[in-house]
Design a protein around this motif. Structure first.
Motif, PDB file in Angstrom:
ATOM      1  N   MET A   1       0.843  -1.179   0.200  1.00 30.69           N
ATOM      2  CA  MET A   1       0.054  -0.010   0.108  1.00 30.69           C
ATOM      3  C   MET A   1       0.933   1.127   0.004  1.00 30.69           C
ATOM      4  SD  MET A   1      -1.462   0.583   3.944  1.00 30.69           S
ATOM      5  CE  MET A   1      -2.917   1.484   3.684  1.00 30.69           C
ATOM      6  N   ILE A   2       0.378   2.368  -0.590  1.00 30.25           N
ATOM      7  CA  ILE A   2       0.962   3.695  -0.506  1.00 30.25           C
ATOM      8  C   ILE A   2       0.102   4.524   0.283  1.00 30.25           C
ATOM      9  CG2 ILE A   2       1.867   5.393  -1.714  1.00 30.25           C
ATOM     10  CD1 ILE A   2       2.275   3.681  -4.050  1.00 30.25           C
ATOM     11  N   VAL A   3       0.654   4.970   1.034  1.00 30.01           N
ATOM     12  CA  VAL A   3      -0.131   6.274   1.940  1.00 30.01           C
ATOM     13  C   VAL A   3       0.623   7.763   1.685  1.00 30.01           C
ATOM     14  CG1 VAL A   3      -0.724   7.179   4.098  1.00 30.01           C
ATOM     15  CG2 VAL A   3      -1.191   4.633   3.594  1.00 30.01           C
ATOM     16  N   ALA A   4      -0.141   8.591   1.053  1.00 33.44           N
ATOM     17  CA  ALA A   4       0.174   9.800   0.938  1.00 33.44           C
ATOM     18  C   ALA A   4      -0.475  10.739   2.219  1.00 33.44           C
ATOM     19  CB  ALA A   4      -0.041  10.722  -0.474  1.00 33.44           C
ATOM     20  N   PHE A   5       0.485  11.459   2.924  1.00 36.23           N
ATOM     21  CA  PHE A   5      -0.125  12.351   4.210  1.00 36.23           C
ATOM     22  C   PHE A   5       0.220  13.270   4.397  1.00 36.23           C
ATOM     23  CE2 PHE A   5       3.253   9.801   6.115  1.00 36.23           C
ATOM     24  CZ  PHE A   5       3.487  10.641   7.139  1.00 36.23           C
ATOM     25  N   SER A   6      -0.319  14.361   5.121  1.00 34.33           N
ATOM     26  CA  SER A   6       0.535  15.620   5.453  1.00 34.33           C
ATOM     27  C   SER A   6       0.088  15.728   6.824  1.00 34.33           C
ATOM     28  CB  SER A   6       0.138  16.802   4.620  1.00 34.33           C
ATOM     29  OG  SER A   6      -1.334  17.099   4.932  1.00 34.33           O
ATOM     30  N   VAL A   7       0.857  16.046   7.745  1.00 37.37           N
ATOM     31  CA  VAL A   7       0.650  16.337   9.289  1.00 37.37           C
ATOM     32  C   VAL A   7       0.914  17.857   9.449  1.00 37.37           C
ATOM     33  CG1 VAL A   7       1.619  16.163  11.558  1.00 37.37           C
ATOM     34  CG2 VAL A   7       1.513  14.121   9.913  1.00 37.37           C
ATOM     35  N   THR A   8       0.093  18.729   9.879  1.00 35.88           N
ATOM     36  CA  THR A   8       0.052  20.011  10.237  1.00 35.88           C
ATOM     37  C   THR A   8      -0.208  20.567  11.527  1.00 35.88           C
ATOM     38  OG1 THR A   8      -0.683  20.422   7.565  1.00 35.88           O
ATOM     39  CG2 THR A   8      -0.731  22.301   9.146  1.00 35.88           C
ATOM     40  N   PRO A   9       0.847  21.215  12.074  1.00 38.80           N
ATOM     41  CA  PRO A   9       0.514  21.549  13.660  1.00 38.80           C
ATOM     42  C   PRO A   9      -0.265  23.018  13.291  1.00 38.80           C
ATOM     43  CG  PRO A   9       2.846  22.390  12.795  1.00 38.80           C
ATOM     44  CD  PRO A   9       2.232  21.611  11.599  1.00 38.80           C
ATOM     45  N   GLU A  44       5.691   3.592   1.665  1.00 39.30           N
ATOM     46  CA  GLU A  44       5.055   2.602   0.883  1.00 39.30           C
ATOM     47  C   GLU A  44       5.360   1.235   2.025  1.00 39.30           C
ATOM     48  OE1 GLU A  44       4.993   0.097  -3.271  1.00 39.30           O
ATOM     49  OE2 GLU A  44       6.514   1.561  -2.843  1.00 39.30           O
ATOM     50  N   GLY A  45       4.518   0.532   2.064  1.00 44.35           N
ATOM     51  CA  GLY A  45       4.533  -0.743   2.717  1.00 44.35           C
ATOM     52  C   GLY A  45       3.328  -1.398   3.231  1.00 44.35           C
ATOM     53  N   GLU A  46       3.420  -2.501   4.271  1.00 46.52           N
ATOM     54  CA  GLU A  46       2.189  -3.152   4.469  1.00 46.52           C
ATOM     55  C   GLU A  46       1.385  -2.353   5.368  1.00 46.52           C
ATOM     56  OE1 GLU A  46       1.171  -6.144   3.544  1.00 46.52           O
ATOM     57  OE2 GLU A  46       3.119  -5.997   2.052  1.00 46.52           O
ATOM     58  N   TRP A  47       0.049  -2.513   5.528  1.00 44.05           N
ATOM     59  CA  TRP A  47      -0.897  -1.651   6.406  1.00 44.05           C
ATOM     60  C   TRP A  47      -0.436  -1.175   7.710  1.00 44.05           C
ATOM     61  CZ3 TRP A  47      -5.763   0.121   4.938  1.00 44.05           C
ATOM     62  CH2 TRP A  47      -6.520   0.735   6.181  1.00 44.05           C
ATOM     63  N   ASP A  48      -0.004  -2.173   8.553  1.00 40.44           N
ATOM     64  CA  ASP A  48       0.278  -2.200   9.898  1.00 40.44           C
ATOM     65  C   ASP A  48       1.557  -1.222   9.931  1.00 40.44           C
ATOM     66  OD1 ASP A  48      -1.942  -3.328  10.699  1.00 40.44           O
ATOM     67  OD2 ASP A  48      -1.171  -5.358  11.176  1.00 40.44           O
ATOM     68  N   GLU A  49       2.624  -1.613   9.290  1.00 40.90           N
ATOM     69  CA  GLU A  49       3.555  -0.876   9.436  1.00 40.90           C
ATOM     70  C   GLU A  49       3.633   0.599   8.835  1.00 40.90           C
ATOM     71  OE1 GLU A  49       6.855  -3.075   7.268  1.00 40.90           O
ATOM     72  OE2 GLU A  49       5.931  -2.959   5.169  1.00 40.90           O
ATOM     73  N   VAL A  50       2.604   0.899   7.844  1.00 43.60           N
ATOM     74  CA  VAL A  50       2.821   2.087   7.443  1.00 43.60           C
ATOM     75  C   VAL A  50       1.814   2.846   8.251  1.00 43.60           C
ATOM     76  CG1 VAL A  50       1.713   3.627   5.574  1.00 43.60           C
ATOM     77  CG2 VAL A  50       2.821   1.559   4.766  1.00 43.60           C
ATOM     78  N   MET A  51       0.844   2.522   8.911  1.00 49.36           N
ATOM     79  CA  MET A  51       0.165   3.191   9.783  1.00 49.36           C
ATOM     80  C   MET A  51       0.767   3.446  11.030  1.00 49.36           C
ATOM     81  SD  MET A  51      -2.712   4.173   8.312  1.00 49.36           S
ATOM     82  CE  MET A  51      -3.693   3.964   6.679  1.00 49.36           C
ATOM     83  N   ALA A  52       1.567   2.695  11.403  1.00 44.90           N
ATOM     84  CA  ALA A  52       2.401   2.791  12.506  1.00 44.90           C
ATOM     85  C   ALA A  52       3.278   4.000  12.457  1.00 44.90           C
ATOM     86  CB  ALA A  52       3.070   1.567  13.211  1.00 44.90           C
ATOM     87  N   VAL A  53       3.984   4.218  11.159  1.00 49.84           N
ATOM     88  CA  VAL A  53       4.834   5.359  10.935  1.00 49.84           C
ATOM     89  C   VAL A  53       3.895   6.547  10.961  1.00 49.84           C
ATOM     90  CG1 VAL A  53       6.455   6.308   9.352  1.00 49.84           C
ATOM     91  CG2 VAL A  53       6.650   3.760   9.921  1.00 49.84           C
ATOM     92  N   VAL A  54       2.825   6.498  10.313  1.00 53.75           N
ATOM     93  CA  VAL A  54       1.789   7.741  10.358  1.00 53.75           C
ATOM     94  C   VAL A  54       1.609   7.928  11.749  1.00 53.75           C
ATOM     95  CG1 VAL A  54      -0.430   8.811   9.482  1.00 53.75           C
ATOM     96  CG2 VAL A  54       1.072   7.259   7.899  1.00 53.75           C
ATOM     97  N   ARG A  55       0.985   7.118  12.548  1.00 53.08           N
ATOM     98  CA  ARG A  55       0.806   7.554  13.972  1.00 53.08           C
ATOM     99  C   ARG A  55       2.035   8.173  14.588  1.00 53.08           C
ATOM    100  NH1 ARG A  55      -3.032   4.260  17.676  1.00 53.08           N
ATOM    101  NH2 ARG A  55      -2.678   5.082  19.652  1.00 53.08           N
TER     102      ARG A  55
END
Length: 103
Positions: A1-9, A44-55
């Motif tokens: 999976m690919i996740v594109a995200f932005s984090v804004t304070p 890019e990676g597997e669901w759990d690993e990508v979402m853990a990084v986003v978190r």
């Protein structure tokens, strides 16, 4: 999976580059394929690993900002790897093919 995200304070003023750099640092240290541009960081990676990084990226910004905005878009396609590079290469190939006039 690919996740594109932005984090804004939020609530820290207009200069947010330092906070965003903290989030991008988390992504880069993850070891997963990633790319950052002016608007998003893609990973890019597997669901759990990508979402853990986003978190973790959100958490590091949350430590210093009173509020955090997260925008996330995901391409969930099992069995596909190297999508960060392959998807761009496909578009570039089409641009090159279309850019050459037929004689």
């Amino acid at each position: 999976m690919i996740v594109a995200f932005s984090v804004t304070p939020l609530g820290v003023g207009e200069d947010v580059g330092e906070y965003v750099a903290d989030a991008v640092r988390v992504v880069r240290e993850s070891g997963l394929p990633n790319r950052t541009d002016a608007m998003f960081t893609s990973i890019e990676g597997e669901w759990d690993e990508v979402m853990a990084v986003v978190r973790r990226a959100v958490a590091v910004v949350e430590e210093r900002a009173p509020r955090v905005s997260l925008v996330l878009k995901a391409d969930i396609r099992p069995g596909v790897s190297d999508g960060l590079t392959a998807k761009v290469a496909t578009v570039e190939r089409h641009l090159t093919d279309q850019g050459s006039p037929e004689t």
